[in-house]
Design a protein around this motif. Structure first.
Motif, PDB file in Angstrom:
ATOM      1  N   LEU A  19      -3.489  -2.074  -4.715  1.00 51.35           N
ATOM      2  CA  LEU A  19      -4.036  -1.007  -5.557  1.00 51.35           C
ATOM      3  C   LEU A  19      -5.198  -0.318  -4.854  1.00 51.35           C
ATOM      4  O   LEU A  19      -6.030  -0.974  -4.236  1.00 51.35           O
ATOM      5  N   ASP A  61      -3.365  -7.820  -3.775  1.00 51.60           N
ATOM      6  CA  ASP A  61      -4.827  -7.729  -3.901  1.00 51.60           C
ATOM      7  C   ASP A  61      -5.507  -9.091  -3.998  1.00 51.60           C
ATOM      8  O   ASP A  61      -6.698  -9.168  -4.308  1.00 51.60           O
ATOM      9  N   PHE A  64      -9.034 -10.441  -2.867  1.00 49.49           N
ATOM     10  CA  PHE A  64     -10.251 -10.141  -3.643  1.00 49.49           C
ATOM     11  C   PHE A  64     -10.484 -11.220  -4.691  1.00 49.49           C
ATOM     12  O   PHE A  64     -10.363 -11.008  -5.899  1.00 49.49           O
ATOM     13  N   ASP A  67     -12.448 -11.443  -8.390  1.00 49.05           N
ATOM     14  CA  ASP A  67     -12.049 -10.909  -9.691  1.00 49.05           C
ATOM     15  C   ASP A  67     -11.461 -11.920 -10.674  1.00 49.05           C
ATOM     16  O   ASP A  67     -11.673 -11.769 -11.875  1.00 49.05           O
ATOM     17  N   ARG A  86      -2.297  -7.957 -10.825  1.00 50.18           N
ATOM     18  CA  ARG A  86      -3.246  -8.941 -10.314  1.00 50.18           C
ATOM     19  C   ARG A  86      -3.441 -10.130 -11.242  1.00 50.18           C
ATOM     20  O   ARG A  86      -4.054 -11.130 -10.851  1.00 50.18           O
ATOM     21  N   ARG A 132     -10.901  -2.195 -15.995  1.00 47.75           N
ATOM     22  CA  ARG A 132     -10.372  -3.555 -15.884  1.00 47.75           C
ATOM     23  C   ARG A 132     -10.926  -4.524 -16.928  1.00 47.75           C
ATOM     24  O   ARG A 132     -10.295  -5.536 -17.219  1.00 47.75           O
ATOM     25  N   PHE A 161     -16.200   1.905 -10.200  1.00 44.94           N
ATOM     26  CA  PHE A 161     -14.939   1.204 -10.400  1.00 44.94           C
ATOM     27  C   PHE A 161     -15.186  -0.148 -11.083  1.00 44.94           C
ATOM     28  O   PHE A 161     -14.626  -0.450 -12.136  1.00 44.94           O
ATOM     29  N   HIS A 162     -16.039  -0.945 -10.464  1.00 45.47           N
ATOM     30  CA  HIS A 162     -16.498  -2.209 -11.033  1.00 45.47           C
ATOM     31  C   HIS A 162     -18.026  -2.155 -11.117  1.00 45.47           C
ATOM     32  O   HIS A 162     -18.653  -1.413 -10.364  1.00 45.47           O
ATOM     33  N   GLN A 243      -9.084  -0.270   0.301  1.00 45.31           N
ATOM     34  CA  GLN A 243      -8.424  -0.785  -0.917  1.00 45.31           C
ATOM     35  C   GLN A 243      -9.447  -0.996  -2.044  1.00 45.31           C
ATOM     36  O   GLN A 243      -9.246  -1.840  -2.918  1.00 45.31           O
ATOM     37  N   ASP A 244     -10.534  -0.213  -2.016  1.00 42.80           N
ATOM     38  CA  ASP A 244     -11.564  -0.281  -3.069  1.00 42.80           C
ATOM     39  C   ASP A 244     -12.325  -1.602  -3.102  1.00 42.80           C
ATOM     40  O   ASP A 244     -12.953  -1.923  -4.106  1.00 42.80           O
ATOM     41  N   CYS A 249     -16.407  -8.780  -3.308  1.00 42.77           N
ATOM     42  CA  CYS A 249     -15.046  -9.024  -3.819  1.00 42.77           C
ATOM     43  C   CYS A 249     -14.293 -10.097  -3.052  1.00 42.77           C
ATOM     44  O   CYS A 249     -13.349 -10.685  -3.559  1.00 42.77           O
TER      45      CYS A 249
END
Ligand code: CIR
Length: 254
Positions: A19, A61, A64, A67, A86, A132, A161-162, A243-244, A249
């Motif tokens: 993502l 993903d 990371f 998360d 995810r 999220r 984003f986060h 990938q952000d 992360c």
């Protein structure tokens, strides 16, 4: 507080199809493998033991690892990641954490929460509401940590984003802030290290014992953090940023 352990997970080949909302192009698999190795070496050089989980092609993903869980010295919270592709990552993380923790909590549907939306600063948790993490997920985490004697605030995100995309806690009341957090009332009582718009990516940095690890290419951020009294270590994060993802992360630190 010092960390003794980290959990990391090698990038899968499928990583390049994970993502992202960025327009930085497709990551190079060989290069992300190199960058991830350098990251694990950097963590070890800060005095932690690394548990290195094998790559899982089913979850692009899954590198990371921040998360799917939220950790404190006393207990582990298995999150309920808000991206469908995810969500299943949490099983392997819970399995790995069983080697270190006896006390587990779980965020349950209809609550969703990504660890990237959770910042701990001493005895205080900040929980971001994002694409999220929903209100029910945030409420469940707040209830868990309050029961355990911590404080918690829930903050709706406007742009990031986060939550941890734009903020990092270094200890000693020092908070690295960017964008919408610069003037946010929740952080007004911290010594703020302010990151400019063009350096925003570097707000996602991590303090690991005596060192603050920052992405390379941000001399202003390096200067500000060193001026605040910290030793810094720089890592090339180009393929992770595509990938952000950022420095926080890629590991669970405890
Ligand atoms: C995702 O969209 O979930 C991943 N490509 C990036 C996750 C970054 N994690 C984090 O900020 N904690």
């Amino acid at each position: 507080s010092r960390f003794q352990n980290v959990i990391v997970k090698a990038p899968a080949r499928s990583y390049v199809d994970g993502l992202t909302t960025s327009d930085l192009g497709k990551p190079d698999y060989e290069k992300v493998v190199e960058q991830h190795k350098a990251y694990v070496e950097a963590l070890k050089s800060c005095g932690v033991e690394a548990t290195e989980l094998q790559a899982d092609e089913q979850y692009p993903d899954s590198v990371f690892v921040e998360d799917p869980a939220v950790l404190t010295p006393e207990f582990a919270v298995i999150a309920n990641p808000g991206a469908e592709s995810r969500n299943g990552e949490k099983d392997a993380i819970e399995e790995a954490l069983k080697n270190f923790y006896d006390k587990f909590y779980h965020i349950e549907a209809p609550g969703y929460l990504d660890g990237g939306d959770v910042l701990q600063a001493d005895d205080h948790f900040y929980i971001g509401l994002s694409e999220r993490t929903n209100e029910e997920g945030a409420r469940q985490l707040k209830e868990i940590v309050e029961k355990e004697g911590y404080k918690a605030d829930i903050l709706p995100l406007k742009e990031f984003f986060h939550l941890k995309t734009g903020i990092a806690y270094l200890g000693n009341n020092n908070m690295v802030v960017a964008g919408e957090f610069i003037d946010h009332p929740a952080f007004a009582d911290y010594n703020r290290i302010v990151i400019s718009k063009e350096d925003e990516y570097s707000a996602n940095c991590i303090k690991v014992n005596d060192t603050v690890i920052i992405p390379s290419g941000y001399p202003e951020t390096k200067r500000k953090i060193e001026e605040a009294g910290y030793r810094t270590l720089e890592l090339d994060m180009s393929e992770v940023q595509k990938q952000d993802g950022g420095l926080s992360c890629l590991s669970l630190r405890f």
